[in-house]
Design a protein around this motif. Structure first.
Motif, PDB file in Angstrom:
ATOM      1  N   GLN A 166      29.373  45.403  40.756  1.00 29.43           N
ATOM      2  CA  GLN A 166      29.372  44.828  42.099  1.00 29.43           C
ATOM      3  C   GLN A 166      30.312  45.648  42.971  1.00 29.43           C
ATOM      4  OE1 GLN A 166      30.763  40.833  42.052  1.00 29.43           O
ATOM      5  NE2 GLN A 166      30.328  40.456  44.194  1.00 29.43           N
ATOM      6  N   GLN A 167      30.034  45.746  44.291  1.00 31.49           N
ATOM      7  CA  GLN A 167      30.906  46.502  45.172  1.00 31.49           C
ATOM      8  C   GLN A 167      32.264  45.824  45.274  1.00 31.49           C
ATOM      9  OE1 GLN A 167      28.940  47.053  48.915  1.00 31.49           O
ATOM     10  NE2 GLN A 167      27.988  48.940  48.233  1.00 31.49           N
ATOM     11  N   VAL A 168      33.317  46.643  45.234  1.00 31.07           N
ATOM     12  CA  VAL A 168      34.685  46.142  45.282  1.00 31.07           C
ATOM     13  C   VAL A 168      35.154  46.176  46.734  1.00 31.07           C
ATOM     14  CG1 VAL A 168      37.024  46.512  44.424  1.00 31.07           C
ATOM     15  CG2 VAL A 168      35.081  47.027  42.975  1.00 31.07           C
ATOM     16  N   HIS A 169      35.759  45.083  47.219  1.00 31.04           N
ATOM     17  CA  HIS A 169      36.162  45.003  48.621  1.00 31.04           C
ATOM     18  C   HIS A 169      37.478  45.715  48.911  1.00 31.04           C
ATOM     19  CE1 HIS A 169      38.449  41.687  46.904  1.00 31.04           C
ATOM     20  NE2 HIS A 169      39.249  41.783  47.936  1.00 31.04           N
ATOM     21  N   GLN A 170      38.210  46.100  47.872  1.00 31.17           N
ATOM     22  CA  GLN A 170      39.439  46.871  48.054  1.00 31.17           C
ATOM     23  C   GLN A 170      39.398  48.017  47.066  1.00 31.17           C
ATOM     24  OE1 GLN A 170      42.429  44.019  47.172  1.00 31.17           O
ATOM     25  NE2 GLN A 170      42.231  44.201  44.976  1.00 31.17           N
ATOM     26  N   GLU A 171      40.223  49.025  47.280  1.00 31.25           N
ATOM     27  CA  GLU A 171      40.208  50.147  46.356  1.00 31.25           C
ATOM     28  C   GLU A 171      40.730  49.690  45.002  1.00 31.25           C
ATOM     29  OE1 GLU A 171      44.100  52.581  47.281  1.00 31.25           O
ATOM     30  OE2 GLU A 171      42.845  52.418  49.073  1.00 31.25           O
ATOM     31  N   GLY A 172      39.976  49.975  43.972  1.00 35.11           N
ATOM     32  CA  GLY A 172      40.367  49.554  42.645  1.00 35.11           C
ATOM     33  C   GLY A 172      39.238  49.720  41.650  1.00 35.11           C
ATOM     34  N   LYS A 173      39.452  49.205  40.445  1.00 37.78           N
ATOM     35  CA  LYS A 173      38.480  49.356  39.364  1.00 37.78           C
ATOM     36  C   LYS A 173      37.638  48.112  39.149  1.00 37.78           C
ATOM     37  CE  LYS A 173      41.418  52.498  36.750  1.00 37.78           C
ATOM     38  NZ  LYS A 173      42.086  52.724  35.471  1.00 37.78           N
ATOM     39  N   TYR A 174      38.216  46.937  39.362  1.00 41.75           N
ATOM     40  CA  TYR A 174      37.544  45.687  39.036  1.00 41.75           C
ATOM     41  C   TYR A 174      37.404  44.806  40.275  1.00 41.75           C
ATOM     42  CZ  TYR A 174      38.949  47.009  34.305  1.00 41.75           C
ATOM     43  OH  TYR A 174      39.140  47.682  33.139  1.00 41.75           O
ATOM     44  N   CYS A 175      36.343  43.979  40.306  1.00 42.36           N
ATOM     45  CA  CYS A 175      36.255  42.960  41.351  1.00 42.36           C
ATOM     46  C   CYS A 175      37.209  41.826  40.978  1.00 42.36           C
ATOM     47  CB  CYS A 175      34.815  42.461  41.495  1.00 42.36           C
ATOM     48  SG  CYS A 175      34.150  41.639  40.055  1.00 42.36           S
ATOM     49  N   GLN A 176      37.448  40.914  41.910  1.00 43.87           N
ATOM     50  CA  GLN A 176      38.444  39.874  41.664  1.00 43.87           C
ATOM     51  C   GLN A 176      38.031  38.933  40.534  1.00 43.87           C
ATOM     52  OE1 GLN A 176      41.493  39.499  42.833  1.00 43.87           O
ATOM     53  NE2 GLN A 176      41.293  41.367  44.002  1.00 43.87           N
ATOM     54  N   SER A 177      36.743  38.608  40.440  1.00 46.50           N
ATOM     55  CA  SER A 177      36.313  37.682  39.392  1.00 46.50           C
ATOM     56  C   SER A 177      36.432  38.305  38.004  1.00 46.50           C
ATOM     57  CB  SER A 177      34.885  37.215  39.652  1.00 46.50           C
ATOM     58  OG  SER A 177      34.008  38.317  39.679  1.00 46.50           O
ATOM     59  N   CYS A 178      36.057  39.572  37.858  1.00 45.20           N
ATOM     60  CA  CYS A 178      36.182  40.235  36.553  1.00 45.20           C
ATOM     61  C   CYS A 178      37.645  40.473  36.186  1.00 45.20           C
ATOM     62  CB  CYS A 178      35.424  41.558  36.559  1.00 45.20           C
ATOM     63  SG  CYS A 178      33.644  41.371  36.639  1.00 45.20           S
ATOM     64  N   ALA A 179      38.477  40.775  37.175  1.00 46.29           N
ATOM     65  CA  ALA A 179      39.892  40.993  36.910  1.00 46.29           C
ATOM     66  C   ALA A 179      40.554  39.705  36.434  1.00 46.29           C
ATOM     67  CB  ALA A 179      40.590  41.507  38.166  1.00 46.29           C
ATOM     68  N   TYR A 180      40.165  38.572  37.001  1.00 50.78           N
ATOM     69  CA  TYR A 180      40.735  37.300  36.568  1.00 50.78           C
ATOM     70  C   TYR A 180      40.256  36.931  35.170  1.00 50.78           C
ATOM     71  CZ  TYR A 180      42.064  32.432  36.419  1.00 50.78           C
ATOM     72  OH  TYR A 180      42.604  31.231  36.054  1.00 50.78           O
ATOM     73  N   LYS A 181      38.990  37.170  34.884  1.00 50.03           N
ATOM     74  CA  LYS A 181      38.455  36.851  33.564  1.00 50.03           C
ATOM     75  C   LYS A 181      39.132  37.672  32.469  1.00 50.03           C
ATOM     76  CE  LYS A 181      33.911  35.468  35.143  1.00 50.03           C
ATOM     77  NZ  LYS A 181      32.492  35.848  35.226  1.00 50.03           N
ATOM     78  N   LYS A 182      39.387  38.945  32.754  1.00 56.95           N
ATOM     79  CA  LYS A 182      40.026  39.816  31.770  1.00 56.95           C
ATOM     80  C   LYS A 182      41.550  39.696  31.795  1.00 56.95           C
ATOM     81  CE  LYS A 182      36.402  41.992  30.221  1.00 56.95           C
ATOM     82  NZ  LYS A 182      36.002  41.996  28.837  1.00 56.95           N
ATOM     83  N   GLY A 183      42.117  39.204  32.907  1.00 56.34           N
ATOM     84  CA  GLY A 183      43.563  39.087  33.032  1.00 56.34           C
ATOM     85  C   GLY A 183      44.229  40.407  33.338  1.00 56.34           C
ATOM     86  N   VAL A 184      43.534  41.282  34.071  1.00 57.91           N
ATOM     87  CA  VAL A 184      44.065  42.609  34.381  1.00 57.91           C
ATOM     88  C   VAL A 184      44.249  42.759  35.884  1.00 57.91           C
ATOM     89  CG1 VAL A 184      43.051  43.694  32.350  1.00 57.91           C
ATOM     90  CG2 VAL A 184      41.750  43.625  34.458  1.00 57.91           C
ATOM     91  N   CYS A 185      44.996  43.770  36.267  1.00 52.48           N
ATOM     92  CA  CYS A 185      45.172  44.113  37.679  1.00 52.48           C
ATOM     93  C   CYS A 185      43.847  44.671  38.199  1.00 52.48           C
ATOM     94  CB  CYS A 185      46.284  45.138  37.833  1.00 52.48           C
ATOM     95  SG  CYS A 185      46.462  45.791  39.497  1.00 52.48           S
TER      96      CYS A 185
END
Length: 96
Positions: A59-78
């Motif tokens: 999915q397109q990321v709204h800020q520069e980074g590797k993960y979207c917010q939902s995937c980052a929360y599920k994995k517990g990563v930045c």
């Protein structure tokens, strides 16, 4: 969810600075011109939908980074650097 190191990178704001001595958007001292749109005057304009995509869900990321917010929360990563921020081992999360 971002780590403390990457939180400093999130300080980019579209709105102009508050009126103060030496602000970048003042008309005095070679600052910005009168009736100038700051977003249109720059060469690298802000694009609301970035070109980067999430590593997991594509999915397109709204800020520069590797993960979207939902995937980052599920994995517990930045979301920006991928550093482990939160231990989600005991969390009850669904795959949906």
């Amino acid at each position: 969810m971002v780590c403390d190191k990457c939180e400093k990178k999130l300080t980019k704001v579209i709105v102009p600075d508050k009126w103060k001595e030496g602000a970048s958007n003042t008309t005095e001292g070679g600052g910005r011109k009168i009736n100038e749109n700051k977003l249109l005057s720059k060469k690298n304009r802000y694009t609301p939908y970035g070109k980067t995509k999430c590593i997991i869900c594509k999915q397109q990321v709204h800020q520069e980074g590797k993960y979207c917010q939902s995937c980052a929360y599920k994995k517990g990563v930045c979301a920006m650097c991928g550093k482990q921020v939160l231990d989600t081992k005991l969390y009850k999360q669904s795959n949906v």
